[in-house]
Design an enzyme around this catalytic site. Structure first.
Site, PDB file in Angstrom:
ATOM      1  N   GLU A 178      -8.582  -5.439   5.196  1.00 12.21           N
ATOM      2  CA  GLU A 178      -8.473  -5.111   3.780  1.00 12.21           C
ATOM      3  C   GLU A 178      -7.301  -5.833   3.122  1.00 12.21           C
ATOM      4  O   GLU A 178      -7.369  -6.214   1.958  1.00 12.21           O
ATOM      5  CB  GLU A 178      -8.326  -3.597   3.623  1.00 12.21           C
ATOM      6  CG  GLU A 178      -9.545  -2.831   4.100  1.00 12.21           C
ATOM      7  CD  GLU A 178      -9.348  -1.335   4.107  1.00 12.21           C
ATOM      8  OE1 GLU A 178      -9.518  -0.714   3.041  1.00 12.21           O
ATOM      9  OE2 GLU A 178      -9.038  -0.783   5.175  1.00 12.21           O
TER      10      GLU A 178
ATOM     11  N   ARG B  49     -12.741  15.616   6.268  1.00  7.89           N
ATOM     12  CA  ARG B  49     -13.507  15.869   5.044  1.00  7.89           C
ATOM     13  C   ARG B  49     -14.920  16.325   5.395  1.00  7.89           C
ATOM     14  O   ARG B  49     -15.539  15.819   6.322  1.00  7.89           O
ATOM     15  CB  ARG B  49     -13.571  14.625   4.166  1.00  7.89           C
ATOM     16  CG  ARG B  49     -12.224  14.167   3.637  1.00  7.89           C
ATOM     17  CD  ARG B  49     -12.399  12.895   2.820  1.00  7.89           C
ATOM     18  NE  ARG B  49     -11.125  12.367   2.368  1.00  7.89           N
ATOM     19  CZ  ARG B  49     -10.790  11.083   2.417  1.00  7.89           C
ATOM     20  NH1 ARG B  49     -11.642  10.188   2.902  1.00  7.89           N
ATOM     21  NH2 ARG B  49      -9.611  10.687   1.981  1.00  7.89           N
TER      22      ARG B  49
ATOM     23  N   ASN C 131       0.872  -1.175   0.000  1.00  8.46           N
ATOM     24  CA  ASN C 131       0.000   0.000   0.000  1.00  8.46           C
ATOM     25  C   ASN C 131       0.909   1.225   0.000  1.00  8.46           C
ATOM     26  O   ASN C 131       1.463   1.604   1.032  1.00  8.46           O
ATOM     27  CB  ASN C 131      -0.911  -0.012   1.231  1.00  8.46           C
ATOM     28  CG  ASN C 131      -1.922   1.130   1.239  1.00  8.46           C
ATOM     29  OD1 ASN C 131      -1.865   2.029   0.403  1.00  8.46           O
ATOM     30  ND2 ASN C 131      -2.830   1.107   2.182  1.00  8.46           N
TER      31      ASN C 131
ATOM     32  N   ILE D   9     -13.394   3.854  14.036  1.00  7.68           N
ATOM     33  CA  ILE D   9     -14.494   4.380  14.839  1.00  7.68           C
ATOM     34  C   ILE D   9     -15.571   3.311  15.021  1.00  7.68           C
ATOM     35  O   ILE D   9     -16.107   3.130  16.119  1.00  7.68           O
ATOM     36  CB  ILE D   9     -15.092   5.635  14.177  1.00  7.68           C
ATOM     37  CG1 ILE D   9     -14.032   6.731  14.064  1.00  7.68           C
ATOM     38  CG2 ILE D   9     -16.299   6.141  14.951  1.00  7.68           C
ATOM     39  CD1 ILE D   9     -14.407   7.847  13.111  1.00  7.68           C
TER      40      ILE D   9
ATOM     41  N   HIS E 113     -13.106   2.442  -0.341  1.00  8.25           N
ATOM     42  CA  HIS E 113     -13.086   1.450   0.754  1.00  8.25           C
ATOM     43  C   HIS E 113     -13.654   0.105   0.312  1.00  8.25           C
ATOM     44  O   HIS E 113     -14.114  -0.686   1.138  1.00  8.25           O
ATOM     45  CB  HIS E 113     -13.905   1.936   1.966  1.00  8.25           C
ATOM     46  CG  HIS E 113     -13.386   3.185   2.592  1.00  8.25           C
ATOM     47  ND1 HIS E 113     -14.213   4.155   3.117  1.00  8.25           N
ATOM     48  CD2 HIS E 113     -12.118   3.638   2.788  1.00  8.25           C
ATOM     49  CE1 HIS E 113     -13.481   5.134   3.610  1.00  8.25           C
ATOM     50  NE2 HIS E 113     -12.204   4.853   3.419  1.00  8.25           N
TER      51      HIS E 113
ATOM     52  N   ASP F 289      -9.573  12.960  15.673  1.00  9.63           N
ATOM     53  CA  ASP F 289      -9.529  11.678  16.364  1.00  9.63           C
ATOM     54  C   ASP F 289     -10.695  11.596  17.349  1.00  9.63           C
ATOM     55  O   ASP F 289     -10.825  12.436  18.245  1.00  9.63           O
ATOM     56  CB  ASP F 289      -8.199  11.541  17.102  1.00  9.63           C
ATOM     57  CG  ASP F 289      -7.968  10.137  17.641  1.00  9.63           C
ATOM     58  OD1 ASP F 289      -8.910   9.564  18.235  1.00  9.63           O
ATOM     59  OD2 ASP F 289      -6.851   9.612  17.495  1.00  9.63           O
ATOM     60  N   PHE F 290     -11.529  10.558  17.195  1.00  7.20           N
ATOM     61  CA  PHE F 290     -12.718  10.446  18.035  1.00  7.20           C
ATOM     62  C   PHE F 290     -12.385  10.187  19.504  1.00  7.20           C
ATOM     63  O   PHE F 290     -13.195  10.496  20.386  1.00  7.20           O
ATOM     64  CB  PHE F 290     -13.666   9.376  17.486  1.00  7.20           C
ATOM     65  CG  PHE F 290     -14.666   9.923  16.501  1.00  7.20           C
ATOM     66  CD1 PHE F 290     -15.993  10.095  16.849  1.00  7.20           C
ATOM     67  CD2 PHE F 290     -14.269  10.303  15.232  1.00  7.20           C
ATOM     68  CE1 PHE F 290     -16.916  10.624  15.963  1.00  7.20           C
ATOM     69  CE2 PHE F 290     -15.177  10.821  14.318  1.00  7.20           C
ATOM     70  CZ  PHE F 290     -16.506  10.992  14.685  1.00  7.20           C
ATOM     71  N   ARG F 291     -11.226   9.654  19.794  1.00 10.89           N
ATOM     72  CA  ARG F 291     -10.828   9.500  21.190  1.00 10.89           C
ATOM     73  C   ARG F 291     -10.696  10.865  21.850  1.00 10.89           C
ATOM     74  O   ARG F 291     -11.131  11.062  22.996  1.00 10.89           O
ATOM     75  CB  ARG F 291      -9.513   8.726  21.281  1.00 10.89           C
ATOM     76  CG  ARG F 291      -9.637   7.258  20.886  1.00 10.89           C
ATOM     77  CD  ARG F 291      -8.286   6.602  20.726  1.00 10.89           C
ATOM     78  NE  ARG F 291      -7.552   7.173  19.594  1.00 10.89           N
ATOM     79  CZ  ARG F 291      -6.402   6.679  19.135  1.00 10.89           C
ATOM     80  NH1 ARG F 291      -5.856   5.630  19.715  1.00 10.89           N
ATOM     81  NH2 ARG F 291      -5.792   7.255  18.099  1.00 10.89           N
TER      82      ARG F 291
ATOM     83  N   ARG G  48      -2.573  -2.193  -3.553  1.00  9.75           N
ATOM     84  CA  ARG G  48      -3.831  -1.475  -3.336  1.00  9.75           C
ATOM     85  C   ARG G  48      -3.876  -0.258  -4.247  1.00  9.75           C
ATOM     86  O   ARG G  48      -2.952   0.553  -4.282  1.00  9.75           O
ATOM     87  CB  ARG G  48      -3.945  -1.005  -1.888  1.00  9.75           C
ATOM     88  CG  ARG G  48      -5.226  -0.218  -1.635  1.00  9.75           C
ATOM     89  CD  ARG G  48      -5.243   0.405  -0.255  1.00  9.75           C
ATOM     90  NE  ARG G  48      -6.475   1.179  -0.073  1.00  9.75           N
ATOM     91  CZ  ARG G  48      -6.520   2.428   0.371  1.00  9.75           C
ATOM     92  NH1 ARG G  48      -5.392   3.046   0.685  1.00  9.75           N
ATOM     93  NH2 ARG G  48      -7.664   3.048   0.519  1.00  9.75           N
TER      94      ARG G  48
ATOM     95  N   GLY H  26     -11.496   8.211   7.333  1.00  9.98           N
ATOM     96  CA  GLY H  26     -12.300   8.224   6.122  1.00  9.98           C
ATOM     97  C   GLY H  26     -13.453   7.276   6.370  1.00  9.98           C
ATOM     98  O   GLY H  26     -13.248   6.183   6.897  1.00  9.98           O
TER      99      GLY H  26
END
Length: 398
Positions: free
Chosen positions: A382, A237, A7, A328, A178, A279-281, A89, A208
């Site tokens: 993935e 985004r 990747n 997430i 994705h 960052d959701f944390r 990828r 993302g």
């Protein structure tokens, strides 16, 4: 057989070596700061090491990766000849590629033509392909496209409301992203349900983020569009937005279109809403301490996910399973709670204690026995999808 998954980023090259007999990961790592100085290779094989070495380009980086994989002290193979194929990828396949494809000189030129569809990602992909083919010229190289899984979308879902000739001549349409993750979750959901004949909503929620509506194993719709900018609010985004906002911002701030698109990609989303982080944390911690904008960002993100689930239920005439995955989706119970609360009309009942007790340790069911809709957390993989496709294409090409 062993498959090396690559990747490539503009200044990095992530890799994973997978033994396909049991799909075990033999080694993984990343070559970082390629071409920008202070380069290093972080490798995890028979032991973990960090190797500082100048990497002026991707070809040097892949040589260092092979050196690490074959090193007597921390490598996992005796020589590069044990690698049967390399899977790359690729974010965008355009309309050329609806399936994973053996990379030939002709295919390489077609990939080059697609660069303008994903200018942030595809140049790096091509650099990785060229470097690996140069260093390993005698084994098959396969391109696995993020967009392939979404190629089954019907015209009503994939086309924009623009002049049809602009779609036909310029290929302006919705491609999604994705796809390898959505495919992996679709396959895992089929195993859990004992059939692929179901109505599934895949929630790939990370920095993302995208959803897909999958019926009987085929994608009917997805949230991302011509680029990964469309759809959900994401880490940085903006997601869905009125195109006229572009003109308005350009006029007000003296920007050109490129500056506006850069803003929408890098300075918006939950980072822009919260003023705290992407960052959701960090967002959850800030919200717990009373930060209203952080709470708003979490709520807006969750609202958009829920809205699309409702839309996809309408598209498929119901839902049999909702699957959460990615950073997430797997690690933020506060988001899962907000998304699932209020979906009782669909027949969703979930155990919120299980939701908050989940420790990101494999597949877990959150739905109750009474729930008409199954709700699962399914960690994504993935790389294994890329490896599987690579092996299949490589075998077929012989």
């Amino acid at each position: 057989m062993k498959v090396l998954v690559i990747n490539s980023g503009s200044s990095s090259l992530k890799y994973r070596l997978i033994e396909m007999d049991d799909e075990s990961v033999l080694a993984k790592g990343v070559a970082d700061r390629i071409g920008i100085g202070n380069s290093f290779l972080k490798h995890s094989g028979s032991k973990k090491v960090v190797i500082e070495n100048d990497m002026p380009n991707h070809a040097v980086a892949i040589k260092l990766v092979l050196d690490a994989l074959t090193n007597p002290e921390y490598g996992v193979i005796k020589d590069a000849g044990e690698i049967s194929a390399v899977g790359h990828r690729a974010v965008a396949g355009g309309e050329y590629f609806t399936h994973s494809t053996l990379i030939t000189d002709a295919v390489r030129e077609q990939i080059k033509e697609i660069i303008e569809l994903a200018p942030l990602h595809m140049p790096a992909c091509l650099m990785g392909i060229d470097a690996c083919r140069e260093v390993m010229p005698n084994i098959p190289h396969v391109a696995v496209f993020d967009t392939s899984f979404h190629s089954t979308m019907p015209d009503v879902a994939k086309l924009y409301g623009i002049d049809y000739d602009d779609y036909r001549n310029l290929k302006i349409r919705r491609y999604g992203a994705h796809g390898t993750s959505h495919k992996y979750i679709t396959d895992e959901a089929a195993k859990l349900m004992g059939t692929k004949n179901m109505k599934l909503v895949v929630c790939h929620l990370g920095n993302g983020a995208s959803l897909s509506a999958v019926k009987d194993g085929k994608c009917l719709d997805t949230t991302m569009g011509f680029t990964p900018l469309e759809g959900l609010i994401m880490g940085t985004r903006c997601g869905d937005i009125d195109p006229s906002v572009v003109q308005y911002l350009c006029n007000k701030k003296g920007w050109d279109v490129s500056q506006a698109i850069n803003y929408f990609n890098k300075d918006c989303g939950v980072k822009g809403i919260s003023g705290v982080s992407s960052d959701f944390r960090d967002l959850v911690a800030a919200a717990e301490h009373g930060n209203a904008r952080a709470q708003l960002a979490i709520d807006m993100f969750s609202y958009r996910v829920k809205k699309y689930i409702g839309a996809y239920a309408a598209v498929m005439n119901g839902v049999d399973m909702i699957a959460f995955t990615a950073g997430i989706g797997e690690h933020t119970p506060e988001v899962r709670e907000r998304v699932l609360t209020g979906l009782e009309y669909l027949g969703v009942e979930f155990d919120n204690k299980l939701n908050f007790d989940y420790k990101a340790d494999g597949i877990a069911e959150l739905s109750t026995k009474k729930s008409k809709v199954k709700v699962f957390i399914i960690p994504t993989d993935e790389e294994v999808v890329i490896a599987r496709d690579t092996l299949a294409v490589a075998k077929y090409s012989k």
